[in-house]
Design a protein around this motif. Structure first.
Motif, short mmCIF file in Angstrom:
data_model
loop_
_atom_site.label_atom_id
_atom_site.label_comp_id
_atom_site.label_asym_id
_atom_site.label_seq_id
_atom_site.Cartn_x
_atom_site.Cartn_y
_atom_site.Cartn_z
N ASP A 39 0.83 -1.19 0.00
CA ASP A 39 0.00 0.00 0.00
C ASP A 39 0.87 1.26 0.00
OD1 ASP A 39 -2.32 1.84 0.65
OD2 ASP A 39 -3.26 -0.13 0.77
N ASP A 267 -0.54 -0.40 -4.82
CA ASP A 267 -1.86 0.07 -5.28
C ASP A 267 -1.78 1.52 -5.76
OD1 ASP A 267 -1.52 1.07 -2.67
OD2 ASP A 267 -3.63 0.77 -2.11
N HIS A 268 -0.85 2.29 -5.18
CA HIS A 268 -0.63 3.68 -5.57
C HIS A 268 0.58 4.17 -4.81
CE1 HIS A 268 -2.24 4.68 -1.67
NE2 HIS A 268 -3.23 3.84 -1.92
ZN ZN Z 1 -3.71 2.22 -0.80
#
Ligand code: ZN
Length: 457
Positions: A39, A267-268
């Motif tokens: 994450d 995810d980013h």
């Molecule tokens: Zn995230």
């Protein structure tokens, strides 16, 4: 061959009626799959992506065993939307999970199978170990997992590591060591092929820090609160990397590494002050350019690929590698990268799409807020990138990523010809008229959880 044919029939059955067939039947070559999502991890803060600090020795080692994609683009800069694309191979407008919060029905659409459903229906044991609320079952991301461990909320039990200016309030997340412990316990009981999804949340914020024994190795730098938060961010990446290393080393010592495909992706990323933004939720490269490493049997060890790829390409790559029928591999919007992973094929020129339908307010610390009332849509072919501002079209942006990778010079006036073509690409996706789900349907509990993560005011 009979097994594969039967497997295909069973898969067609789940595409048609969405029931998991019994008894399960292993399809393909039975390789295991480990999907690791990092994450909030910027590519340029990992050693294997050129970062000067030694944040990621274990991921660097993995990159030496597999293929590192230099230009992987995520579908979104918020956790659930991005993860839904990683788990389905679909753009957000197809998988249906559009925003972080929203109405009760704002979850992953059930009209397309997830990777876990496809593999589960083919006899795989499927387990997910997620470390925070935004990647959990509330958003439908548990679909297809026989074991879905999201037991992250435990009031008072997290070690209260406090640093000056940082107050730990959010306990709806758990640290990498616990997630790795739980994943390893599950793996001990698994025989036969498996899909393991391990989601690590540590770099997301400074509310849950690595253990004191780990932090004591480092000194707090002189400087502003921003300098300290950047340092903590790197320390959290380092701790997460250590725990990923532990997971992979147990796989190796158990003799399973040679029969396992390992995919690591974020995810980013995170703004960290770039483009005036500290957290995530907007579509500049530091937020949607993500690390992607793919290793496994047949991957060209230590190779680097600079073609533009997308996180939606992960699912078809895995299905292709597991020798699923082309009709299954091609049923998603992403494209298999297996030929490139094996060094046999170049990747054709792809177009990446990302959106942000409700840019949220986030307060990483007192006196700073990321705020934008906007709906953003981006397309990129690796050279040009267009960011459409739905609410204020005159603020739309066009960058030449080759000349200007930092996205500092908006060329929308000079190259309106290119901007027009890219805007048309968005219109063809029927995207520019979409509307964002609002928060009316959120339960009180959901809002409180998101608040404790700092997502809403
Ligand atoms: Zn995230």
């Amino acid at each position: 061959l009979i097994g594969k044919t039967l497997g295909l029939i069973l898969l067609l059955a789940i595409f048609g009626c969405r029931e998991v067939p019994e008894p399960p039947l292993v399809t393909g070559n039975g390789l295991n799959v480990v999907l690791i999502t990092l994450d909030t991890t910027r590519a340029d803060h990992l050693g294997c992506y050129g970062y000067a600090k030694d944040t990621s020795p274990n991921l660097d080692a993995l990159a030496r065993q597999g293929v590192l994609f230099e230009r992987a683009i995520s579908s979104a800069a918020v956790t659930p939307v991005s993860h839904a694309s990683i788990l389905t191979g679909l753009h957000p407008y197809s998988h249906g999970l559009r925003v972080l919060h929203g109405l009760e029905e704002n979850t992953l659409s059930t009209s397309n199978p997830t990777l876990a459903e496809i593999l589960g229906a083919s006899g795989y044991q499927t387990g997910a170990f997620v470390s925070a609320f935004p990647s959990g079952s509330r958003f439908g991301l548990d679909r297809g997992f026989q074991t879905f461990d999201e037991d992250y909320a435990r009031p008072g039990s997290s070690p209260p590591v406090r640093s000056s200016g940082i107050v730990e309030t959010g306990l709806n997340q758990r640290r990498a060591d616990e997630t790795t412990d739980r994943a390893l316990r599950w793996l001990e009981g698994v025989e036969g092929p498996f899909l393991l999804w391990a989601h690590y949340f540590d770099p997301h914020d400074a509310r849950l820090l690595p253990p004191r024994s780990y932090l004591q190795q480092f000194r707090r730098p002189e400087g502003s609160v921003q300098d300290w938060l950047r340092e903590l961010y790197d320390l959290e990446i380092g701790f997460m990397d250590r725990e990923i290393g532990r997971l992979l080393s147990v796989l190796r010592s158990a003799g399973r590494r040679e029969s396992t495909i390992v995919v690591v992706v974020s995810d980013h990323g995170e703004g960290l002050g770039d483009h005036g933004w500290w957290t995530h939720g907007v579509l500049y490269e530091e937020q949607i350019h993500v690390p992607l490493i793919i290793a496994g049997p047949g991957a060209v060890a230590g190779s680097r690929n600079d073609a533009l790829v997308r996180t939606i390409d992960i699912v078809p790559t895995i299905l292709d590698w597991l020798e699923f029928h082309p009709s299954v591999v091609e049923s998603v919007e992403g494209r298999s990268l297996l030929g490139a992973v094996r060094g046999q094929q170049a990747i054709p020129r792809l177009v990446a799409y990302a959106d942000s339908l409700n840019v949220l307010t986030y307060r990483p610390w007192k006196g700073w807020a990321d705020e934008k009332d906007e709906m953003l849509f981006a397309v990129s072919d690796g050279e040009w990138k267009y960011i459409h501002h739905r609410n204020r079209e005159q603020e739309s942006e066009l960058y030449n990523l080759v000349e200007d990778p930092g996205e500092t010079t908006n060329l929308i006036a000079e190259r309106s010809d290119i901007a027009r073509l890219m805007r048309k690409n968005l219109e063809e996706r029927a995207e520019l008229s979409t509307s964002a789900p609002d928060t009316d349907g959120m339960s009180r509990e959901d809002i409180e959880r998101l608040q404790s993560l700092g997502y809403v005011q």
